[in-house]
Design a protein around this motif. Structure first.
Motif, PDB file in Angstrom:
ATOM      1  N   TYR A   1      16.027 106.344 -74.808  1.00 33.43           N
ATOM      2  CA  TYR A   1      16.833 106.886 -75.907  1.00 33.43           C
ATOM      3  C   TYR A   1      16.434 106.244 -77.231  1.00 33.43           C
ATOM      4  CZ  TYR A   1      20.616 109.876 -74.111  1.00 33.43           C
ATOM      5  OH  TYR A   1      21.355 110.917 -73.625  1.00 33.43           O
TER       6      TYR A   1
ATOM      7  N   SER B   1      18.477 103.531 -71.750  1.00 36.20           N
ATOM      8  CA  SER B   1      18.718 103.182 -73.156  1.00 36.20           C
ATOM      9  C   SER B   1      17.410 102.904 -73.886  1.00 36.20           C
ATOM     10  CB  SER B   1      19.642 101.963 -73.241  1.00 36.20           C
ATOM     11  OG  SER B   1      19.112 100.866 -72.517  1.00 36.20           O
TER      12      SER B   1
ATOM     13  N   LEU C   1      23.887 101.708 -75.858  1.00 31.07           N
ATOM     14  CA  LEU C   1      23.451 102.632 -74.814  1.00 31.07           C
ATOM     15  C   LEU C   1      23.289 101.924 -73.471  1.00 31.07           C
ATOM     16  CD1 LEU C   1      20.824 104.684 -76.840  1.00 31.07           C
ATOM     17  CD2 LEU C   1      22.967 105.563 -75.902  1.00 31.07           C
TER      18      LEU C   1
ATOM     19  N   CYS D   1      31.232 112.156 -73.926  1.00 31.18           N
ATOM     20  CA  CYS D   1      29.806 111.786 -73.913  1.00 31.18           C
ATOM     21  C   CYS D   1      28.916 113.015 -73.795  1.00 31.18           C
ATOM     22  CB  CYS D   1      29.533 110.826 -72.757  1.00 31.18           C
ATOM     23  SG  CYS D   1      30.117 109.147 -73.020  1.00 31.18           S
TER      24      CYS D   1
ATOM     25  N   GLU E   1      24.674 105.189 -83.830  1.00 30.55           N
ATOM     26  CA  GLU E   1      24.609 106.019 -82.636  1.00 30.55           C
ATOM     27  C   GLU E   1      23.509 107.055 -82.813  1.00 30.55           C
ATOM     28  OE1 GLU E   1      27.663 107.705 -79.385  1.00 30.55           O
ATOM     29  OE2 GLU E   1      28.222 108.088 -81.451  1.00 30.55           O
TER      30      GLU E   1
ATOM     31  N   TYR F   1      26.270 113.887 -76.737  1.00 32.07           N
ATOM     32  CA  TYR F   1      24.847 113.689 -76.505  1.00 32.07           C
ATOM     33  C   TYR F   1      24.121 114.919 -75.980  1.00 32.07           C
ATOM     34  CZ  TYR F   1      25.115 108.700 -77.400  1.00 32.07           C
ATOM     35  OH  TYR F   1      25.281 107.480 -78.005  1.00 32.07           O
TER      36      TYR F   1
ATOM     37  N   ASP G   1      16.329 113.893 -75.524  1.00 27.17           N
ATOM     38  CA  ASP G   1      17.697 113.387 -75.383  1.00 27.17           C
ATOM     39  C   ASP G   1      18.496 114.208 -74.382  1.00 27.17           C
ATOM     40  OD1 ASP G   1      17.080 111.483 -77.201  1.00 27.17           O
ATOM     41  OD2 ASP G   1      18.179 112.369 -78.882  1.00 27.17           O
TER      42      ASP G   1
END
Length: 312
Positions: free
Chosen positions: A159, A156, A105, A255, A180, A259, A199
């Motif tokens: 996350y 990151s 990340l 992406c 992931e 996500y 997220d």
């Protein structure tokens, strides 16, 4: 961090791609060839930019940083994938899984913001050419890259923290080829609705916001280009932006789906394929796009070849 310490899972199993062991040699060959091409092409591009003084400009500085990120980005996942393809044991410890998630990340978020900085560079070059060298000074370029890295570190961290604060008590099979976030969250022994919201918010800030900035910047760039009277001048201006637009599109769309899409945590095979695209395919295509579409890079490459072949 109390829930983190209560986790009963000490390691995960990465299922990867191959349900049939007979396909392992083919998969190993495919991934190692791509990985070596990524290392060679990005390293070669960085070497060309470093060696040729004519390429010591902000645009090529950012391209060299992008190549470095692509190498690091891919190295976070592919070597482990290669080992797991050859090994019957596809386990990864809980601590290594957290570390891989964070590092992946870190480079991904940094790269996302770097794309927006590269668009700003093109804006200054096209819309304010007389002030370009003053605005995009060496220290300004370093500051911009530093800001991208800072976003990578912080984004990151959020996350990873919100993913790994949940209890994981089994099952421990991750339907992915690396740790992931969406794939790991499927194994949490708790409600992940808060994580989905967090997220989405973080993803909006590290993916959508840079993308919106790029769209706004290019809207201004295209407005300036359309004012150029010469058709050849417009084509030349458009060509300097085309490579960046292609690269951003290849990176951003998968992406966002992975996500930020609804039910992203339920993705399995499609999620693995998308991750493979923005993790491996884009890292291979970035140097290809920037070199094949760029006469300066091709000339610098030929110059490097002639220099290497010249007798001492």
């Amino acid at each position: 961090m109390q829930e983190f310490n209560q986790s009963t899972v000490t390691e995960f199993i990465l299922l990867g791609f191959a349900p049939d062991p007979r396909t392992n040699p083919l998969l190993f060959t495919f991934f190692i060839v791509f990985y070596l091409l990524i290392l060679v092409s990005n390293s070669l591009l960085m070497t060309i930019i470093y060696q040729d003084s004519r390429l010591h400009t902000p645009m090529y500085f950012f391209i060299s940083v992008l190549s470095m990120l692509d190498v690091c980005y891919t190295t976070t996942t592919v070597p482990q994938l290669l080992v797991h393809i050859l090994s019957k044991k596809r386990t990864i410890s809980f601590a290594r899984c957290v570390a891989q998630m964070y590092i992946f990340l870190l480079f991904g978020v940094t790269e996302s913001w770097l794309f927006s900085i590269m668009s700003v560079d093109r804006y200054v070059a096209i819309c304010h050419p007389l002030r370009y060298k003053v605005i995009m000074s060496h220290w300004m370029c370093l500051l911009m890259v530093g800001i991208c890295a800072a976003y990578g570190v912080v984004g990151s961290l959020f996350y990873t923290f919100f993913a790994m604060r949940l209890p994981y008590c089994g099952p421990r099979e991750i339907d992915h080829y690396f740790c992931e976030v969406p794939a790991v969250l499927k194994l949490a022994c708790a409600d992940t609705s808060l994580n989905d919201l967090v997220d989405f918010i973080i993803g909006f800030n590290v993916i959508v916001v840079p993308l919106l900035l790029i769209v706004i910047v290019y809207a201004n760039i295209f407005a300036t280009i359309m004012k150029i009277r010469s058709a050849q001048g417009r084509i030349k201006a458009f060509s300097t932006c085309a490579s960046h637009i292609i690269v951003v599109t290849m990176f951003a769309i998968p992406c966002i789906i992975m996500y930020m899409g609804p039910g992203s945590g339920s993705l399995s095979n499609s999620g693995k394929r998308m991750a493979l695209f923005y993790n491996v395919a884009t890292s291979f295509l970035n140097p290809v796009i920037y070199s094949l579409r760029n006469k300066d890079v091709k000339n610098a490459f030929l110059k490097l070849i002639r220099k290497g072949m010249a007798p001492e």
